[in-house]
Design an enzyme around this catalytic site. Sequence first.
Site, mmCIF file in Angstrom:
data_model
loop_
_atom_site.group_PDB
_atom_site.id
_atom_site.type_symbol
_atom_site.label_atom_id
_atom_site.label_comp_id
_atom_site.label_asym_id
_atom_site.label_seq_id
_atom_site.Cartn_x
_atom_site.Cartn_y
_atom_site.Cartn_z
ATOM 1 N N GLU A 164 28.600 -13.947 44.280
ATOM 2 C CA GLU A 164 29.862 -13.070 44.614
ATOM 3 C C GLU A 164 30.957 -13.792 44.083
ATOM 4 O O GLU A 164 31.748 -15.388 44.483
ATOM 5 C CB GLU A 164 29.484 -12.772 46.315
ATOM 6 C CG GLU A 164 28.080 -11.596 47.005
ATOM 7 C CD GLU A 164 28.558 -10.623 46.721
ATOM 8 O OE1 GLU A 164 29.794 -9.816 45.451
ATOM 9 O OE2 GLU A 164 27.793 -10.183 47.247
ATOM 10 N N GLU A 198 31.612 -3.433 39.092
ATOM 11 C CA GLU A 198 31.647 -5.584 39.202
ATOM 12 C C GLU A 198 31.795 -6.615 37.811
ATOM 13 O O GLU A 198 30.845 -7.281 37.706
ATOM 14 C CB GLU A 198 30.513 -6.606 40.508
ATOM 15 C CG GLU A 198 30.696 -5.273 41.792
ATOM 16 C CD GLU A 198 29.666 -5.262 43.013
ATOM 17 O OE1 GLU A 198 28.896 -6.528 42.083
ATOM 18 O OE2 GLU A 198 29.436 -5.263 43.644
ATOM 19 N N HIS A 239 26.311 -3.545 39.890
ATOM 20 C CA HIS A 239 27.359 -2.493 40.153
ATOM 21 C C HIS A 239 28.045 -2.671 39.081
ATOM 22 O O HIS A 239 28.855 -3.848 39.224
ATOM 23 C CB HIS A 239 27.614 -2.753 41.915
ATOM 24 C CG HIS A 239 26.882 -3.654 43.173
ATOM 25 N ND1 HIS A 239 27.030 -4.190 44.066
ATOM 26 C CD2 HIS A 239 25.589 -2.069 43.225
ATOM 27 C CE1 HIS A 239 26.055 -3.901 44.425
ATOM 28 N NE2 HIS A 239 25.032 -2.892 44.263
ATOM 29 N N HIS A 252 27.482 -10.930 40.822
ATOM 30 C CA HIS A 252 28.435 -9.724 42.039
ATOM 31 C C HIS A 252 29.648 -9.873 41.727
ATOM 32 O O HIS A 252 30.278 -11.133 41.968
ATOM 33 C CB HIS A 252 27.388 -9.381 43.370
ATOM 34 C CG HIS A 252 26.603 -8.607 43.462
ATOM 35 N ND1 HIS A 252 26.192 -7.143 43.039
ATOM 36 C CD2 HIS A 252 24.872 -9.429 43.027
ATOM 37 C CE1 HIS A 252 25.148 -7.292 43.343
ATOM 38 N NE2 HIS A 252 24.411 -7.904 42.613
#
Length: 374
Positions: free
Chosen positions: A335, A169, A166, A259
Amino acid sequence: MQISTQFDAGSIDVLDSADPSNVQLALKKDNAADFLQWFHFRLEGTVGQTGTIHITNAGESSYKGGWPDYNVCTSWDRQSWFRSPCRYENGVLSFDYELQQNSVYFAYFAPYSHDRHLDLLAWAQGDTRVTNETLGLTVDGRAMSMLKISATAEPTHKVWMIARQHPGETMAEWFVEGFLHTLLDEDNPLASKLLKTTAFFVVPNMNPDGAARGNLRTNAAGANLNREWSTPSTATSPEVFWVRERMLKEGGDLFLDIHGDEELPYNFVAGCEGNPGYDARHAALEETFKTSYMAISPDFQDTHGYPKDEPGKADMRIAANWLGEQFKTLSFTIEMPFKDNADLPNELTGWSPERSAQLGSDVLFPISAVLSTL
């Protein structure tokens, strides 16, 4: 006043900038999809000028929960970033500015430019233990670059790290930069020891097209790459196709997909509990990784995160799930927050490139801990 976005990852729509005290802006969608959250723009005016910026459609964004307690990333020189306080009311994100210099940059998170990406690759390939390879081309014709790093021609283990599926990010590539600087540090005994037995395969940017275009979540064709792993296409998701093909050729003992999360103010991992083949061995590897990561980094925790998938209910289009099932081994999504780490907040910077890089540096410790059990 001038507001511009004609640069790498620039993105915002100007609705009305006639009154510097009441600037009206709007988030732009990804170029071929409806995702809406990323912004990056420069404001130019007169030194001493003050005013307020309103992003009027923040309430229509893809992750509205990302705005409460969010503070905008701000920079005078595009090198050092700090946070400017924001207010989120009635779907509008607002923040004040005072021009201490003629121009200032605002972004959803500190950008990681394509030039810096190329510089990172060029720096890494100067090490004799590194091979810089182009696996294929993206939709827009950019190189899908992979670094193979090892001090042995016959590795006992193989570790994969991919980042920034993504593109908005950006903390993910800052993470990789920190990891590479530690892995290639000849004075780091853990790195030197690992490279004698292990080959690392690192893809610092899985989505260079989306990154350059200023997309939040998709590539130039509008594909969410982290939903393409079961059936990637050379037409719409070549980035995944080429990396996946190389993974199938090489195999792997540990896979990490890096991410950022818009809403949760914590660093955490998401595992493969919902995979059909998830078993006690897999759970033990995950526990080893998490325990070791928490031991080395106060920025990492395992209390807050995503709900775990029910057994057999995992979305197998997602990289970490597909990889964990395909290779029957540890596969994690890591994350990081767009906001801050609520356990160790920093009012000046929030979660930052520097802390992302440090978390990337620290990940070598849990990687080593897991490999030692195999």
